[in-house]
Enzyme design. Structure first.
Site, short mmCIF file in Angstrom:
data_model
loop_
_atom_site.label_atom_id
_atom_site.label_comp_id
_atom_site.label_asym_id
_atom_site.label_seq_id
_atom_site.Cartn_x
_atom_site.Cartn_y
_atom_site.Cartn_z
N ASP A 133 44.48 27.43 32.87
CA ASP A 133 43.86 28.45 32.04
C ASP A 133 43.26 27.79 30.80
O ASP A 133 43.96 27.07 30.07
CB ASP A 133 44.89 29.49 31.61
CG ASP A 133 45.35 30.36 32.77
OD1 ASP A 133 44.85 30.14 33.89
OD2 ASP A 133 46.20 31.25 32.55
N ASP A 152 43.51 42.77 39.34
CA ASP A 152 44.63 42.65 38.40
C ASP A 152 45.22 44.03 38.20
O ASP A 152 44.57 44.93 37.67
CB ASP A 152 44.14 42.08 37.07
CG ASP A 152 43.40 40.76 37.26
OD1 ASP A 152 43.83 39.97 38.12
OD2 ASP A 152 42.40 40.52 36.57
#
Length: 235
Positions: free
Chosen positions: A8, A129
């Site tokens: 990330d 998500d």
């Protein structure tokens, strides 16, 4: 089942967030390309890269960093986070990214998703998500009124071959994936599912393999030493 080490990127550095919260950040590496090489050397077959700045701001700022990662390794890389246009998709593919993940844009602009799939086929992955069963958008800051299962069925109809499914409540919490919701989704659609969020130990990966998902994304558990890529039998 493939194991996808997660990288990330925020402000050009490799970080991890807890439940995607911008203010709950741990910096692990100053140079993301260094950790990419580390995971490859430990046996990773593929990498999952998220541009967090892009996810939060809707504009990718980390293309040069992503290019460095691509140039540093010899394994495929999939990238998501803030990809909102066909030009952004092309830009990522042009620097050598293997697959591009669409999240918020896929939900909000089905015509653009259709065009992307027509142009780039299975290079387009959709990220779903879920927060309490509903799709979250804009870097998980907002929750839509669309159920994760219904959205998965929609993108399958459009021609998407792979989805990344994340249970936000589990992400970065090291409490195990939501196996029940993953198994339920697997029964509802006939496309590849990459499970994300909550993997805390090798046993979690074994359970995901038993559910027959195509892949599992592992973040914090790798960085905290709870999962050792070199000792895994599932990658």
């Amino acid at each position: 089942m493939l194991v996808y080490p997660a990288i990330d990127i925020k402000d050009g550095k490799c970080v991890r967030l807890t439940q995607g919260k911008k203010d709950e950040e741990t910096i692990y590496f100053e140079k993301p390309e260094d950790v990419a090489q580390q995971w490859e050397s430990k046996g990773a077959k593929i990498l999952h890269v998220v541009d967090l700045d892009g996810a939060f701001d809707g504009v990718s700022k980390n293309l040069p960093v992503i290019k460095k990662i691509v140039d540093a390794v010899n394994i495929p890389i999939q990238v998501g986070g803030g990809i909102r246009s066909l030009a952004s998709i092309k830009g990522l593919l042009d620097v050598g990214v293997s697959k591009v993940i669409l999240g918020t844009k896929a939900l909000q602009d089905k015509e653009m998703l259709k065009e992307a799939v027509n142009l780039y086929k299975d290079k387009i992955v959709v990220s779903i998500d879920a927060h309490n069963g509903f799709v979250a958008v804009d870097g998980w800051v907002k929750t839509s009124e669309v159920s994760a299962v219904e959205f998965a069925k929609e993108v399958q109809e459009i021609g998407v071959k792979t989805i990344v499914y994340t249970d936000i409540a589990r992400d970065g919490m090291m409490k195990g994936p939501n196996f029940e919701s993953i198994a339920h989704l697997k029964k509802q659609v006939d496309i590849d599912i990459i499970a994300s969020g909550g993997v805390s130990c090798p046993e979690d990966l074994t359970k995901l393999k038993e559910i027959d998902v195509a892949g599992a994304i592992v973040g914090k558990a790798l960085y905290e030493g709870k999962v050792d890529l070199e000792k895994l039998e599932v990658i």
